[in-house]
Design an enzyme around this catalytic site. Structure first.
Site: not given
Ligand code: NAD
Ligand code: WQD
Length: 342
Positions: A17, A38, A40-41, A86, A105, A130, A155, A159, A205, A222
């Site tokens: 993101i 880095l 997770n990137s 982020f 973290n 989230s 987790y 949040k 997913l 699924v």
């Molecule tokens: P991501 O893992 O792709 O990005 C997170 C980045 O933060 C990574 O590049 C990682 O290397 C870096 N990082 C982690 N811990 C660190 C630290 N201690 N110091 C410096 N860098 C660090 O994840 P994302 O999907 O881009 O998520 C970004 C944010 O959005 C997170 O806070 C996550 O919880 C939140 N979020 C994500 C989702 C989702 O589904 N992707 C949904 C809701 C909320």
């Molecule tokens: C979506 C749907 C699964 C994988 C997660 C975190 C949430 C937020 C967003 C960070 C669900 C189904 C998935 C698979 C499947 N992240 N699924 N087979 O669980 O809605 O949300 O990401 O804050 O906190 O929980 O996302 O993409 O894992 O799942 O059937 O192999 O797809 O059961 O219904 P989720 P998801």
């Protein structure tokens, strides 16, 4: 204060993101630095950002969960005006196995960012929250006023704690923070230069679907087809990553333009409509022309049956509108999977 002169620090800027948000911020005229350990990137994402925007940003490889690790930024980056935080861990299942790693973290990382913010007198913070803060809510679509439910994982608790922390810290101050509660971010930038490229295996997913389609996985499951939904599978609110990215720019614009805005606020970011897992699969098969190899399996522990956003607050107050539909989400994710270089 003119936007073009404003420098924004994006923590986790090399992540999924963060990288897409940097593109939107640069295109809107903000100056950007990234702070990413880095974990997770990969820093190659900065090349992708440059290809899209023509601008080269710097990344500070700092682990923000380490006490006072941000000290070098005080010297080197004196003119930061806002932080988008982020950087965190995000794998729900992993957080159940290693809660301490997640608390350290996600919570300590946020505390360190807040300490830096204070020391450097940075006025604005946008925090990645989230929809997971709502737990298994029965309010659909869910609004920001819904009481936080029982979090289904450590987790999710990190949040919730993050939001409570910000509420406690910012209330009544002149500095401002916004929590953005993401629903299910998916898809990639249309250019195909950046997308979701985690170092850890993808569990969400949409990447699971595209990785199966391209042959990185032989098949997927699924999780549950006996839910009380029209086709029995879970319903989620999938939002295009570039719409989500743009909401961060809009949130900053809003704080800068409204000195009287509340010192703390929270906004849902979703498209306001839910799709089931089986609908996602059908739509992907339609746009790709491929048949996906999947099996119907048992429910995944902790999954909510159905959740989607009431996004009207963000639309009204942040002047933000999600513009991309499910087809565009899946099309861009598939484009990224086929052409990705990282
Ligand atoms: P991501 O893992 O792709 O990005 C997170 C980045 O933060 C990574 O590049 C990682 O290397 C870096 N990082 C982690 N811990 C660190 C630290 N201690 N110091 C410096 N860098 C660090 O994840 P994302 O999907 O881009 O998520 C970004 C944010 O959005 C997170 O806070 C996550 O919880 C939140 N979020 C994500 C989702 C989702 O589904 N992707 C949904 C809701 C909320
Ligand atoms: C979506 C749907 C699964 C994988 C997660 C975190 C949430 C937020 C967003 C960070 C669900 C189904 C998935 C698979 C499947 N992240 N699924 N087979 O669980 O809605 O949300 O990401 O804050 O906190 O929980 O996302 O993409 O894992 O799942 O059937 O192999 O797809 O059961 O219904 P989720 P998801």
């Amino acid at each position: 204060m003119k936007r073009a002169k404003m420098k924004i620090a994006v923590t986790g800027g090399c992540g999924y993101i963060g990288s897409h948000t940097i593109v939107d911020l640069l295109n809107a005229g903000y100056d950007v630095i990234s702070i990413d350990s880095l974990v997770n990137s990969s820093e190659t994402v900065i090349d992708g950002i440059q290809k899209i925007t023509g601008k080269r940003i710097v990344n500070y490889k700092i682990d923000l969960s380490v006490e006072n690790s941000w000290h070098e930024l005080l010297e080197k980056e004196k003119d930061v005006q806002g932080i988008i935080h982020f950087a965190a861990f995000k794998a729900v299942g992993e957080s159940v196995q290693h809660p301490l790693v997640y608390y350290k973290n996600n919570v300590c990382g946020l505390i360190e960012v807040l300490k830096w913010m204070d020391k450097a007198s940075i006025p604005y913070l946008i925090y990645s929250s989230s929809c997971t803060v709502y737990g298994q809510t029965s309010e659909l679509p869910v609004t920001e006023t819904a009481v936080f439910g029982e979090a289904t994982s450590p987790y999710g608790r990190t949040k919730q704690i993050g939001e409570w922390l910000l509420q406690d810290l910012f209330s009544g101050t002149t500095r401002k923070a916004i929590s953005l509660r993401y629903f299910n971010p998916a898809g990639a930038h249309d250019s195909g230069w950046i997308g979701e490229a985690p170092t850890n295996p993808a569990l969400n997913l949409v990447p699971v679907i595209t990785e199966t389609a391209i042959g990185k996985r032989s098949r997927f499951t699924v999780y549950g087809n006996d839910y009380n939904t029209p086709d029995g599978s879970c319903i989620r609110d999938y939002i295009h990553i570039m719409d989500l990215a743009n909401a961060h720019t809009k949130a900053l614009d809003y704080l800068i333009a409204h000195p009287n805005a509340p010192s703390y606020d929270a906004f849902n970011l979703g498209i306001g409509k839910g799709y089931s897992v089986l609908e996602m699969i059908k739509m992907f098969e339609l746009i790709s022309g491929l048949k996906l190899n999947y099996q119907l399996g048992p429910r995944r522990p902790g999954d909510a049956e159905s959740i989607y956003a009431d996004n009207s607050k963000a639309i009204k107050i942040l002047n933000w509108t999600p513009k991309r539909n499910l087809e565009m989400i899946l099309q861009s994710a598939w484009n990224w999977e086929r052409h990705r270089s990282i």
